[in-house]
Enzyme design. Structure first.
Site, mmCIF file in Angstrom:
data_model
loop_
_atom_site.group_PDB
_atom_site.id
_atom_site.type_symbol
_atom_site.label_atom_id
_atom_site.label_comp_id
_atom_site.label_asym_id
_atom_site.label_seq_id
_atom_site.Cartn_x
_atom_site.Cartn_y
_atom_site.Cartn_z
ATOM 1 N N HIS A 13 7.802 -12.926 18.512
ATOM 2 C CA HIS A 13 7.731 -14.081 19.129
ATOM 3 C C HIS A 13 5.929 -14.375 18.919
ATOM 4 C CE1 HIS A 13 7.489 -10.958 21.560
ATOM 5 N NE2 HIS A 13 6.321 -11.693 22.495
ATOM 6 N N ASP A 14 5.732 -13.590 18.928
ATOM 7 C CA ASP A 14 4.106 -13.839 18.921
ATOM 8 C C ASP A 14 3.048 -13.554 17.676
ATOM 9 O OD1 ASP A 14 3.624 -15.198 21.652
ATOM 10 O OD2 ASP A 14 3.571 -13.482 22.300
ATOM 11 N N LYS A 33 -0.043 -15.235 16.379
ATOM 12 C CA LYS A 33 -1.698 -15.134 16.993
ATOM 13 C C LYS A 33 -2.380 -14.680 15.616
ATOM 14 C CE LYS A 33 -0.045 -14.341 22.095
ATOM 15 N NZ LYS A 33 -0.388 -13.255 22.811
ATOM 16 N N HIS A 46 -0.090 -20.314 18.308
ATOM 17 C CA HIS A 46 0.060 -19.637 17.995
ATOM 18 C C HIS A 46 1.823 -19.797 17.617
ATOM 19 C CE1 HIS A 46 1.624 -18.472 22.190
ATOM 20 N NE2 HIS A 46 2.152 -17.506 21.435
ATOM 21 N N HIS A 102 9.625 -19.735 22.031
ATOM 22 C CA HIS A 102 10.235 -18.596 23.107
ATOM 23 C C HIS A 102 8.674 -19.588 23.963
ATOM 24 C CE1 HIS A 102 6.060 -17.518 21.294
ATOM 25 N NE2 HIS A 102 5.689 -16.800 22.422
ATOM 26 N N HIS A 103 8.042 -20.530 24.287
ATOM 27 C CA HIS A 103 7.201 -20.790 24.714
ATOM 28 C C HIS A 103 7.776 -22.353 26.028
ATOM 29 C CE1 HIS A 103 4.351 -18.064 26.134
ATOM 30 N NE2 HIS A 103 3.751 -17.832 24.752
ATOM 31 N N ASP A 133 10.457 -11.765 27.908
ATOM 32 C CA ASP A 133 8.664 -11.285 27.955
ATOM 33 C C ASP A 133 7.935 -11.787 28.905
ATOM 34 O OD1 ASP A 133 6.745 -11.524 26.524
ATOM 35 O OD2 ASP A 133 6.375 -13.844 25.988
#
Length: 513
Positions: A373-374, A377, A402, A428-429, A457
């Site tokens: 998910h990240d 970054k 990101h 996811h954000h 999360d």
């Protein structure tokens, strides 16, 4: 004339014990016919099973009995009862309405002229036609014996068909993680149908326990079973076998061969790896043909090969999952030093996905893809990623990229896990009310995988210490998630979260920082 079935003085009949019996339905409007039939067949035995008699005194009652006993083997059916063709209507009902093609129908009539044999045989799906005047005790014995043999063979064919269907279905995705369960179940069913009278079977392996084979029986664990072994999955075989059976099992294990004893057998399953497996089958015929023995040998080897293939596939998938998690953890450690956060989120996602109704396959996919998910970054400058103070508006805009960077990095993959990871990285954000980023999506516009990861999360972040805050209590974190129902989070998902909160908490305890 003493050998005729329908004598003038029917005797009282003592029913045999109704355990492991062949069910025979007697349909006749004359009570004495029931009594004499039971008397004539009172000592009947076929394959160590007696007869269980079930009586019906009219066509309508017979239909109800047939519905209540779909496993009946034979029906002795009178033609003329409450109407001249009542029995024929029952025969039609059995085949066309009850859809019971297994039961053997023997038509008995005291008035052959009412239902001519040629016409009845052609127009109705019956298996035999007898006049009551010709049915001596010996002839009744013969017709019931031949009918039971036919019934037994039909059941064996049907079990074989069902077993083959399961094997074919499992073979399409034999390397899928969960297909081995249905494959072994199908193989067991196929084997038991081929042997005819098998009533129990069990497959045990040291692979189920994750141990290597030796001569110690406690390393063999039940993986699949039929009969009384259906509820023994996961148990060491020493807990489910008798002492005599255990001795036979150890002999098969030591000799790496098939051991036949009494009415059961143990078949050692060979392996290219240092693993042991054992096939146990009970209730086998007293005399096995060479063909049957050969089939047992083939089945034993094929089962082990199939099991090891799926174990290898599972190992590959586990390695893939661990690789994704470790890479994601390395990224987390580089940016935020959050310990087991990635692993916890993966398991939280799996629990939420299962509870909301996703299939085992999809839940596993979300679990395996969530660590990505990240991943975007990696494209964020370290000065922003590791800045100890609050980000400026410009820096925050860079940080938000990101999500899209992660999506662009993963989106073109043909791998299912990576493609799912792309959707998660992108969404996811996002927030349910449209206030999230990068696109300001609302409600169902946000992919479900992204919604699941978002909640998992945030919940994990709330429950653990960060450089900018202390860990929240379970109650405070749950209260915050619930307060964001319909705002940040999918309302249905929040409801699911509250239902399985204890399971989620246990995951946090399993993987502490």
């Amino acid at each position: 004339m003493d050998d005729f079935l329908f004598s003038d003085e029917p005797a009282d009949v003592v029913e045999p014990e109704k355990v492991g019996a062949w069910k025979v339905i007697i349909v006749d409007d004359e009570p004495e016919v029931h009594a004499v039939t039971k008397l004539a067949l009172s000592d009947f035995e076929f394959q160590n099973k007696r007869l269980e008699f079930i009586s019906a005194y009219s066509g309508e009652e017979a239909k109800k009995v047939v519905d209540s006993h779909p496993d009946a083997a034979v029906v002795l059916l009178d033609v003329v009862m409450e109407s001249d063709d009542a029995g024929l209507q029952v025969a039609k009902y059995i085949r066309e309405v009850a859809k019971n093609n297994h039961i053997r129908i023997i038509l008995r009539t005291g008035q052959p002229g009412q239902a001519p044999e040629r016409q009845v045989i052609v127009n109705y799906d019956i298996n035999d036609y007898k006049s009551k005047t010709e049915l001596t005790a010996q002839k009744l014995f013969t017709v019931v014996m031949s009918s039971l043999r036919s019934y037994r063979d039909i059941l064996a064919i049907d079990q074989s068909r069902q077993g083959l269907e399961k094997i074919i279905k499992a073979s399409r995705d034999i390397f899928a993680t969960h297909s081995i369960e249905s494959f072994i179940e199908g193989v067991l069913q196929q084997l038991t149908s081929l042997l005819g009278t098998v009533d129990q079977a069990m497959y045990a392996t040291s692979l189920a326990a994750g141990k290597e084979a030796g001569q110690s029986n406690d390393q063999l664990v039940v993986f699949a079973g039929r009969g009384e072994f259906e509820s023994s999955e996961g148990k060491p075989i020493a807990e489910v076998l008798s002492s005599d059976q255990m001795d036979a099992c150890l002999k098969a294990l030591q000799e790496k061969d098939i051991v036949y004893k009494d009415n059961y057998l143990f078949a050692y399953c060979s392996s290219d790896y240092n693993h042991a497996s054992m096939l146990f089958v009970s209730g086998i015929p007293e005399f096995l043909t060479e063909t049957q023995r050969h089939l047992i040998d083939i089945f034993a080897q094929n089962m082990q090969l199939a099991y090891e293939n799926v174990q290898l596939q599972a190992e590959i998938e586990d390695t893939q999952q661990e690789l994704v998690i470790r890479l994601s953890e390395a990224l987390e450690l580089h940016s935020t030093n959050t310990g087991n956060h990635v692993k916890r989120v993966a398991y939280l996602c799996h629990a939420l996905a299962k509870e909301i109704g996703l299939s085992d396959k999809e839940a596993e996919l979300v679990k395996m893809a969530s660590p990505l998910h990240d991943v975007g970054k990696v494209g964020i400058p370290d000065a922003i990623l590791n800045k100890p103070s609050k980000l400026t508006d410009e820096e925050w805009k860079v940080m938000q990229t990101h999500t899209e960077k992660g999506f662009e990095l993963l989106k073109d993959s043909r791998r299912e896990i990576v493609s799912a990871g792309a959707l998660i990285a992108r969404d996811h954000h996002e927030k349910w009310d449209g206030s999230g980023y990068p696109k300001g999506k609302k409600g169902d516009e946000i992919h479900l995988y992204g919604r699941i990861v978002a909640l998992a999360d945030v919940y994990d972040a709330l429950r653990h210490k960060r450089c900018y805050k202390e860990a929240w209590s379970k109650e405070d974190a749950q209260r915050e998630i619930t307060a964001q129902r319909g705002k940040h989070f999918d309302p249905t998902l929040v409801d699911v979260f509250n239902r399985c909160i204890n399971e989620l908490e246990s995951i946090l305890q399993r993987f502490p920082d």
